[in-house]
Every structure is written in structure tokens, then in C-alpha cells.
Write a protein that holds these residues in place. Sequence first.
Motif, PDB file in Angstrom:
ATOM      1  N   PRO A  22       0.826  -1.213   0.000  1.00 37.20           N
ATOM      2  CA  PRO A  22       0.000   0.000   0.000  1.00 37.20           C
ATOM      3  C   PRO A  22       0.858   1.261   0.000  1.00 37.20           C
ATOM      4  CG  PRO A  22       0.098  -0.913   2.198  1.00 37.20           C
ATOM      5  CD  PRO A  22       0.806  -1.900   1.304  1.00 37.20           C
ATOM      6  N   THR A  23       0.278   2.333  -0.493  1.00 36.59           N
ATOM      7  CA  THR A  23       0.895   3.643  -0.382  1.00 36.59           C
ATOM      8  C   THR A  23       0.580   4.191   1.004  1.00 36.59           C
ATOM      9  OG1 THR A  23       0.588   4.031  -2.741  1.00 36.59           O
ATOM     10  CG2 THR A  23       1.018   5.964  -1.355  1.00 36.59           C
ATOM     11  N   GLU A  24       1.599   4.609   1.720  1.00 39.75           N
ATOM     12  CA  GLU A  24       1.406   5.158   3.065  1.00 39.75           C
ATOM     13  C   GLU A  24       1.505   6.677   3.008  1.00 39.75           C
ATOM     14  OE1 GLU A  24       3.263   1.464   5.679  1.00 39.75           O
ATOM     15  OE2 GLU A  24       4.371   3.349   5.517  1.00 39.75           O
ATOM     16  N   ILE A  25       0.514   7.342   3.576  1.00 38.43           N
ATOM     17  CA  ILE A  25       0.521   8.801   3.655  1.00 38.43           C
ATOM     18  C   ILE A  25       0.481   9.203   5.125  1.00 38.43           C
ATOM     19  CG2 ILE A  25      -0.638  10.949   3.030  1.00 38.43           C
ATOM     20  CD1 ILE A  25      -1.784   9.569   0.602  1.00 38.43           C
ATOM     21  N   ILE A  26       1.467   9.977   5.529  1.00 36.47           N
ATOM     22  CA  ILE A  26       1.562  10.449   6.913  1.00 36.47           C
ATOM     23  C   ILE A  26       1.443  11.965   6.895  1.00 36.47           C
ATOM     24  CG2 ILE A  26       3.002  10.584   8.976  1.00 36.47           C
ATOM     25  CD1 ILE A  26       3.766   7.918   6.412  1.00 36.47           C
ATOM     26  N   VAL A  27       0.330  12.490   7.372  1.00 37.45           N
ATOM     27  CA  VAL A  27       0.115  13.939   7.407  1.00 37.45           C
ATOM     28  C   VAL A  27       0.601  14.464   8.756  1.00 37.45           C
ATOM     29  CG1 VAL A  27      -1.565  15.807   7.252  1.00 37.45           C
ATOM     30  CG2 VAL A  27      -1.873  13.736   5.865  1.00 37.45           C
ATOM     31  N   THR A  93      15.467  10.888  -1.362  1.00 39.47           N
ATOM     32  CA  THR A  93      14.151  11.398  -0.967  1.00 39.47           C
ATOM     33  C   THR A  93      13.734  12.531  -1.906  1.00 39.47           C
ATOM     34  OG1 THR A  93      14.745  10.931   1.329  1.00 39.47           O
ATOM     35  CG2 THR A  93      12.781  12.270   0.951  1.00 39.47           C
ATOM     36  N   GLN A  94      12.480  12.496  -2.324  1.00 39.08           N
ATOM     37  CA  GLN A  94      11.975  13.505  -3.260  1.00 39.08           C
ATOM     38  C   GLN A  94      11.167  14.576  -2.523  1.00 39.08           C
ATOM     39  OE1 GLN A  94      10.062  11.835  -6.799  1.00 39.08           O
ATOM     40  NE2 GLN A  94      10.911   9.843  -6.247  1.00 39.08           N
ATOM     41  N   LEU A  95      11.368  15.821  -2.924  1.00 37.62           N
ATOM     42  CA  LEU A  95      10.567  16.944  -2.439  1.00 37.62           C
ATOM     43  C   LEU A  95       9.558  17.322  -3.517  1.00 37.62           C
ATOM     44  CD1 LEU A  95      13.293  19.284  -0.898  1.00 37.62           C
ATOM     45  CD2 LEU A  95      11.520  18.076   0.376  1.00 37.62           C
ATOM     46  N   ASN A 235       3.212   7.472  -7.309  1.00 32.31           N
ATOM     47  CA  ASN A 235       4.226   6.859  -6.434  1.00 32.31           C
ATOM     48  C   ASN A 235       3.601   5.765  -5.574  1.00 32.31           C
ATOM     49  OD1 ASN A 235       6.833   8.729  -6.658  1.00 32.31           O
ATOM     50  ND2 ASN A 235       5.037  10.056  -6.691  1.00 32.31           N
ATOM     51  N   GLN A 236       2.924   4.851  -6.232  1.00 33.52           N
ATOM     52  CA  GLN A 236       2.233   3.790  -5.516  1.00 33.52           C
ATOM     53  C   GLN A 236       3.231   2.905  -4.767  1.00 33.52           C
ATOM     54  OE1 GLN A 236      -0.517   1.718  -8.089  1.00 33.52           O
ATOM     55  NE2 GLN A 236      -1.310   3.611  -8.954  1.00 33.52           N
TER      56      GLN A 236
END
Length: 273
Positions: A22-27, A93-95, A235-236
Motif C-alpha cells: 500500500p501507499t502510506e501517507i503520513i500527514v 528522498t523527493q521533495l 508513487n504507488q
Amino acid sequence: MNRILIALFVATAMLSCQTEKPTEIIVIGTLHQPEPNFNPDILFGILEDVKPDLILRELDSSAFTPDFKYINVDLNSNETQASAMYVEKYPDTQLRPYEFEGRNEYRINIGSRPTDGLTTKLLDSLNKVNLLSTDEAAIVNKYQALIEPLIVLASKSPENFNNPATDSICAKRQYYQYQMLRQVTDKRDEFATTFHTKPDGQDISYRDGYRLAGDFWDLRNQTMAKNIMAVSKQNQGKRIVVLCGFMHRYYILSELKRLGKDKNIVLKEFYEI
């Protein structure tokens, strides 16, 4: 035989979907400027714990070169310093930006700024000299009171302003700012007869400007969430950190949950990694 092959193909495809990473998104809700409880070193430490593949910034494309190096950014902000330190140490790491393009110019041109701030100042002035009705004063007082617990929470460790309880207070405060205060400004003549001149030379009333400010709060947050989803689609399977002012966090998370429904996306807190 054909049926057996089809069944095997379907079963294999389903298994592949189920096991796909899974794609993880951390806000991560932030304070933009350094404070003792939240500074670049603290945010850098959080990033080191999370180990993101991408870091998304509350900036638009004008803050980056074509190869996504910083230009025209606040070099003193927590997010700029911490992310720059992280990318220097972990150059893979991409910005990426995810902000509404041309946010400030857009607000100035439509007249929602500075009428938003001018409107709340006028509301405060009317309240202080007791010119508001009892119901109107109650709305203004409630709006002003809702910032107090957030000030307290923002002075504590980052976990304290990155959780559902704080998100709910932010949501209520912003609801009062852009919905409840409008019940006062839409009714009182002072806001229909006081004007600001926009860059194009046209006048806009405080009432209309404040309505536009409320509309833009929704548009901006919804646009940011859509931009985050667009990056995640490209960016899956990656781990993506989204840095935002913590007052935006509740709205962005709500939109990501809605937009990410039935997609292979997991929302996590930084302290859950």
C-alpha cells in the motif's frame, strides 16, 4: 480447461491486488516557525523515524526549480530546514509541492484578502463596544475562545497537535470562522457598506470578501488533497510525508479519506510508524 485457466488467472490477479504494497501517507501538522517544542531538529528527528520516500510541502511550484530544489522559500521555517537536512542526508528522498497554485495572488485579486482580516477586526471592534446583539456576541466570543485550547496544545510535543482530538477542535474553530461569523456579517449593514479596493480598481464589500474567504478555505484544502492524491498515484507503494500547518490537518485528512476510499492507501500518524 478454459474455465480452469480463467479461474486461475482471476485468482492470481486478486491475490496480486491483495498483496500489493500500500501507499502510506503520513500527514504531519506543523508549526511553521521554530518554537522550543517544535523546531527543525525535532521535525528532522520525526522524519528520520518515519523514513519517507517523498516529502510534500505546503508550497506551490514557484518555490521549486524544475528539478525540485528550493527557491523563494522561507529559509527559517521548520519545514524548509528539516526537509533540507533530511534530503541532504538521504538524497534519494523527493521533495514535491502540493499547494494551491498562486494562493496569495489569487486571494488578493478576488478580494478575499485583506477583507478576511479586516472583517474579523471590525467584528472584534463592534463586540468590544457592545454593538452586537446577544446572539451575535455569543458567536464572536465562541470563535475567539476556540483558539485558546489550540494555543495550549501547540505549545506541547507534536503528538499533542497531531491527533483526532485536536483535529476536531481545529475543525470547530474553522467552522466558526468561516460559517458562524458569516451569520453576523451577512446580517449587519456595516459589512455591506464598508469596502476594500481590489488591485483591478473594483470595490468589494467586507461581506462579499469574507464570503469569498470562506469559499477559498474549502477550495484550497480540497485542491491540496487532490494534489496529494495525484502524487500518491504516481508513487504507488511509497511512503509519503505531507507537511502542513496543523490547522489544515483535519481538512486534508478528511479529504484524503474520501478520495482514497477503495484505493490501496493507508493513512498513518508519524508516531504509529
